[in-house]
Design an enzyme around this catalytic site. Structure first.
Site, PDB file in Angstrom:
ATOM      1  N   ASP A   9       0.893  -1.181   0.000  1.00 40.94           N
ATOM      2  CA  ASP A   9       0.000   0.000   0.000  1.00 40.94           C
ATOM      3  C   ASP A   9       0.927   1.226   0.000  1.00 40.94           C
ATOM      4  OD1 ASP A   9       0.873  -0.517   2.650  1.00 40.94           O
ATOM      5  OD2 ASP A   9      -0.801   0.616   3.512  1.00 40.94           O
ATOM      6  N   HIS A 240       9.396  -0.888   9.044  1.00 41.42           N
ATOM      7  CA  HIS A 240       8.413  -1.983   9.106  1.00 41.42           C
ATOM      8  C   HIS A 240       8.474  -2.883   7.874  1.00 41.42           C
ATOM      9  CE1 HIS A 240       6.592   0.302  12.360  1.00 41.42           C
ATOM     10  NE2 HIS A 240       6.499   1.341  11.569  1.00 41.42           N
TER      11      HIS A 240
END
Ligand code: BDR
Ligand code: CA
Length: 308
Positions: A9, A240
């Site tokens: 995303d 992340h």
């Protein structure tokens, strides 16, 4: 080389994860699928094409995925962290290429079936595309090599809510569905990703390198770091999504413990929490390898070496 598909995303750390995967000599990126989360799926597709063009990886096909969660409405975008456009409001030239004609879920099914036990899927956004792929073709559960998920927070606080991590929050039902599907899962959650920090010193090195790519990453990460500082993380920003890619490259970057993990879909204050059961309970066999420790310095060094 290990064959990977990355579901993104795109997003600032997604952009870094893509560049890291593309440049890593150990990986072959077969395709990239897009989803919503940090931004809408259309913005994620645009950003993904732009980032792949920036790093010269125009041969990698991009497949657009779901535009909304399985059951719920689309949540607000993560503007504070990723800016209005998902890339810290830094503008790249409009993409010259377009996504492929088939959807992300269709591509996942056909790629996994065509290459049994060869494909590792890395999901670093909402888990909707994978859930849809399993619904359409449950046999892929045993045909995919492994799924490495950036998501969840098992023993640490959340980031989107006090207890829940953003990618799980984006579509809790999709995550819950995938977690109970029997697919081989490794969870790279905030437990480990908040220990792998990019710092202002790293950005300074990228500025000094002064290439088109290094300036872009320094610029977007400046915005990301400012957001982290606003929420109390002054030392740097979490790597992340890059860590999920790192775990595919070298599983010894982390220590993982098999656990039974459930996703809360109650809609209450604990909604989207990933609940890890460390008991050895015959009724609740492990379904996820949860990363609990990370060799952060070794990972960050590797990331810096190959991200561009
Ligand atoms: C995750 O949420 C997104 O904002 C980031 O891109 C990352 O995938 C971190 O919780
Ligand atoms: Ca992401």
């Amino acid at each position: 080389k290990k064959k990977v598909i990355i579901d993104v995303d795109t997003g600032i750390d997604d952009a870094m994860a893509l560049s890291y995967a593309v440049h890593s000599p150990d990986l072959e990126v077969c395709g990239v699928t897009t989803t919503f989360g940090n931004i809408s799926v259309e913005e994620a597709t645009r950003n993904t094409l732009q980032v792949l063009e920036l790093v010269g990886a125009t041969d990698i096909p991009v497949y657009q995925g779901a535009f909304k969660p399985l059951v719920r409405e689309l949540k607000e975008k993560a503007k504070l962290f990723h800016g209005e456009n998902g890339l810290g409001n830094i503008m790249l030239p409009l993409p010259t290429s377009a996504p492929q004609a088939i959807s992300a879920a269709q591509y996942l099914v056909s790629a996994i079936k065509a290459q049994p036990n060869e494909i590792t899927l890395v999901t670093v956004g909402s888990m909707t595309n994978l859930a849809l792929a399993i619904m359409a073709a449950p046999e892929i559960v045993s045909l995919v090599k492994r799924v490495v998920v950036m998501g969840g927070a098992v023993a640490v606080p959340g980031n989107r809510t006090p207890v829940a991590e953003a990618n799980i929050c984006a579509d809790p039902e999709a995550a819950a569905y995938v977690f109970q599907s029997g697919i081989s899962l490794t969870l790279v959650g905030l437990d480990v990703t908040m220990q792998t920090l990019l710092t202002r010193e790293h950005l300074q090195q990228w500025r000094e390198r002064d290439t088109k790519v290094s300036r872009f990453f320094a610029d977007i990460c400046d915005v990301y770091m400012d957001a982290y500082a606003k929420v109390g993380n002054v030392r740097g920003c979490g790597l992340h999504d890059p860590l999920a890619v790192g775990v595919v490259i070298d599983p010894t970057f982390v220590t993982a413990v098999p656990m039974h993990v459930q996703v809360d879909t109650s809609g209450s204050a604990s909604d989207a929490r990933t609940i890890g059961d460390r008991r050895k309970h015959p009724e609740f066999p492990p379904n996820v390898d949860v990363c609990v420790e990370v060799d952060h310095d070794r990972f960050v060094q590797h990331f810096l070496e190959f991200v561009m």
